[in-house]
Enzyme design. Structure first.
Site, PDB file in Angstrom:
ATOM      1  N   SER A  40       0.829  -1.185   0.000  1.00  0.00           N
ATOM      2  CA  SER A  40       0.000   0.000   0.000  1.00  0.00           C
ATOM      3  C   SER A  40       0.879   1.258   0.000  1.00  0.00           C
ATOM      4  O   SER A  40       1.716   1.420  -0.885  1.00  0.00           O
ATOM      5  CB  SER A  40      -0.973  -0.036   1.186  1.00  0.00           C
ATOM      6  OG  SER A  40      -2.014   0.895   1.033  1.00  0.00           O
TER       7      SER A  40
ATOM      8  N   GLU B  59      -9.395  -5.385  -4.002  1.00  0.00           N
ATOM      9  CA  GLU B  59      -8.743  -4.447  -3.087  1.00  0.00           C
ATOM     10  C   GLU B  59      -9.743  -3.664  -2.226  1.00  0.00           C
ATOM     11  O   GLU B  59      -9.658  -3.642  -0.992  1.00  0.00           O
ATOM     12  CB  GLU B  59      -7.896  -3.445  -3.890  1.00  0.00           C
ATOM     13  CG  GLU B  59      -6.735  -4.044  -4.664  1.00  0.00           C
ATOM     14  CD  GLU B  59      -5.470  -4.186  -3.838  1.00  0.00           C
ATOM     15  OE1 GLU B  59      -5.504  -3.889  -2.629  1.00  0.00           O
ATOM     16  OE2 GLU B  59      -4.444  -4.605  -4.410  1.00  0.00           O
TER      17      GLU B  59
ATOM     18  N   HIS C 158      -7.684  -5.825   0.046  1.00  0.00           N
ATOM     19  CA  HIS C 158      -6.490  -5.098   0.443  1.00  0.00           C
ATOM     20  C   HIS C 158      -5.943  -5.653   1.759  1.00  0.00           C
ATOM     21  O   HIS C 158      -6.697  -5.846   2.708  1.00  0.00           O
ATOM     22  CB  HIS C 158      -6.841  -3.616   0.588  1.00  0.00           C
ATOM     23  CG  HIS C 158      -5.684  -2.683   0.606  1.00  0.00           C
ATOM     24  ND1 HIS C 158      -4.827  -2.541  -0.465  1.00  0.00           N
ATOM     25  CD2 HIS C 158      -5.230  -1.815   1.564  1.00  0.00           C
ATOM     26  CE1 HIS C 158      -3.912  -1.633  -0.179  1.00  0.00           C
ATOM     27  NE2 HIS C 158      -4.125  -1.191   1.053  1.00  0.00           N
TER      28      HIS C 158
END
Length: 504
Positions: free
Chosen positions: A188, A315, A411
């Protein structure tokens, strides 16, 4: 209890053995506390100490408001936040590959002390693992107007990461690592930080490879960073000058940043920031960061570095599950979202065709996930390959079986698998409950791929070509057909999309 002592350039430090064959040495300063006279400045060398420093506990974390499962909570007073943690195989080896982890958290929260970042499994795979804290939020990425040019640099969080890499170069041999074989890894905002390091002159020569999972777009312009400072200062009740900001406490700025972000979330007319989870990011300032990573890699700024990327198939479903993104449930809201981000004509239609039975919310989440992470991550790899670099690509699609399964390939779900930390209580939500044997096999494969890539640059499958072929799929069911992996990749409409620097 076994005792292991290591000599660093600042003094001796004692680690401990969480398991018999790995030594963990925690909370070792790589730079001085960035407060007081050093606040908003480049990181300064850590002070030396006498005797043997205790390295059995993590150091304090950077100022933030987040409360993450199983992780420490920030409280004012703990200023020695620029520390590293090292896991090394025991008995110690020599010139082992080194993996340096940069945590994610929207440049605003998180730390190296999170349970899913424990380095035991990767150390058992033959790596020396380093995790590092760095400045976050305004302290790390806020623009501070300079009374004298260069006093308060932008991108202080990136400069902290460079300082940590310098510490690794100077000290990692004492822990059995090879300072000439360092891989920077991140997820990220940590992945985008690693991509920034690839194009930064100050980081050149400090690492050979990069692992970037779910890199987040975009970085910010200097003009946007300055405008954000004005908003944060107003929310903090101070002027947007260096003197006023220095006189404002870190906790006041943390609260002010939260208020500014909350204002965007509550205002559907606020453009792209309405959908985001952060107001800070690396700044293309022309000094610390000369170009955004995508432009820099496309221009061939890092042809000698190997790159391994990964993104997850779903995600943005994580942010919807935790209430971190607005609900887009109508055609009108979806059209407004597409207009806010200036998405190419036909892109929404293409996703609706790929997900014909999906509700509007799922179409939005699929597009938003690719916009912020999936497509941007693939673009980084493809730009690097076209400029002559070596890039490997992968995609994490593992999802618990059964209708109504509590987790998706969302995610952060890939991180516990790659670290080999499936049993930590803090990751149960991310992966959807206790791991089964198939999960453990997948985790073993991902740990091995990271270790092999860090060691040799070869994760076990071919690098992509200039068309982006040769993507490794991470799944617990190798026989699952591509059309069973939802949402399916949609690439063609993205060719007209630009991932430019975000401006006011």
């Amino acid at each position: 209890m076994c005792v292991d002592i290591f000599e660093t350039t600042n003094g001796a430090v004692r680690g401990h053995r969480p398991v018999p064959d790995v030594v963990a040495t925690l909370g070792v300063p790589y730079a001085a506390p960035p407060f007081g006279a050093d606040r908003f400045r480049e990181p300064r060398a850590a002070a030396a100490w006498t005797g043997v420093r205790d390295g059995t506990r993590f150091g304090p974390i950077a100022p933030q408001s987040a409360r993450l499962p199983g992780a420490p909570v920030w409280s004012p007073g703990g200023e020695d936040i620029l520390t590293v943690n090292v896991w090394t195989p025991a008995p110690g080896g020599a010139r082992l590959p080194v993996l340096v982890w940069i945590h994610g958290g929207a440049y605003t929260f998180g730390s190296s002390a999170q349970p899913d970042f424990d380095g035991v499994a990767l150390a058992r795979a033959g790596l020396v693992v380093v995790t590092a804290n760095h400045r976050l939020g305004f302290e790390g990425f806020g623009h501070v107007p300079n009374g004298r040019e260069g006093v308060f640099p932008d991108n202080r969080g990136l400069l902290d990461q460079v300082a940590a890499l310098r510490w690794v170069r100077e000290n990692i041999a004492a822990f059995g690592g090879d300072p000439d074989n360092v891989t920077v890894a991140g997820q990220s905002s940590g992945a985008t930080s690693a991509a920034c390091l690839m194009v930064m002159d100050r980081a050149r020569g400090l690492f050979r490879r990069v692992i970037a999972h779910s890199a987040v777009a975009p970085v910010h312009s200097l003009e946007l960073a300055a405008a954000t400072t004005t908003e944060v200062a107003a929310a903090a009740g101070c002027a947007d000058t260096a003197e006023a900001l220095l006189s404002t406490t870190p906790q006041t700025l943390v609260a002010a940043c939260d208020r500014v972000l909350d204002g965007y979330r509550r205002d559907p007319s606020s453009g792209p920031r309405h959908y985001g989870s952060a107001i800070h990011a690396p700044v293309v300032d022309g000094e610390v960061l000369p170009a955004d990573p995508l432009t820099g890699l496309a221009a061939g700024r890092a042809p000698d570095l190997d790159l391994l990327v990964c993104h997850t198939a779903e995600e943005s479903w994580l942010f919807d599950a935790v209430g971190g993104s607005p609900k887009v449930t109508t055609a009108e809201q979806l059209a407004a979202f597409a207009a806010d981000f200036r998405l190419p004509d036909g892109l929404v239609t293409a996703y609706r065709a790929a997900l014909p039975q999906a509700p509007t919310l799922d179409v939005y989440l699929a597009i938003f996930g690719d916009l912020m992470f999936g497509e941007y991550t693939r673009r980084l790899a493809e730009a690097h390959a076209r400029a002559g670099g070596r890039a490997h690509a992968s995609r994490f699609v593992r999802r618990p079986d059964g209708p109504g399964a509590p987790a998706r390939a969302w995610h952060c779900a890939d991180v516990p698998f790659a670290f080999g930390n499936l049993d930590a209580d803090a990751v149960r939500f991310l992966i959807g409950g206790p791991p089964d044997p198939a999960d453990r096999r997948l985790s073993g494969q991902m740990v091995r791929a990271w270790a092999d890539f860090a060691g040799t640059g070869d994760p076990g499958w071919p690098p992509i070509d200039t068309t982006g072929e040769h993507t490794r799929i991470w799944d617990t069911d190798d026989d699952r057909l591509p059309d069973e992996r939802r949402p399916v990749p949609v690439r063609t409409p993205w060719t007209a999309a630009e991932f430019a620097v975000l401006r006011p």
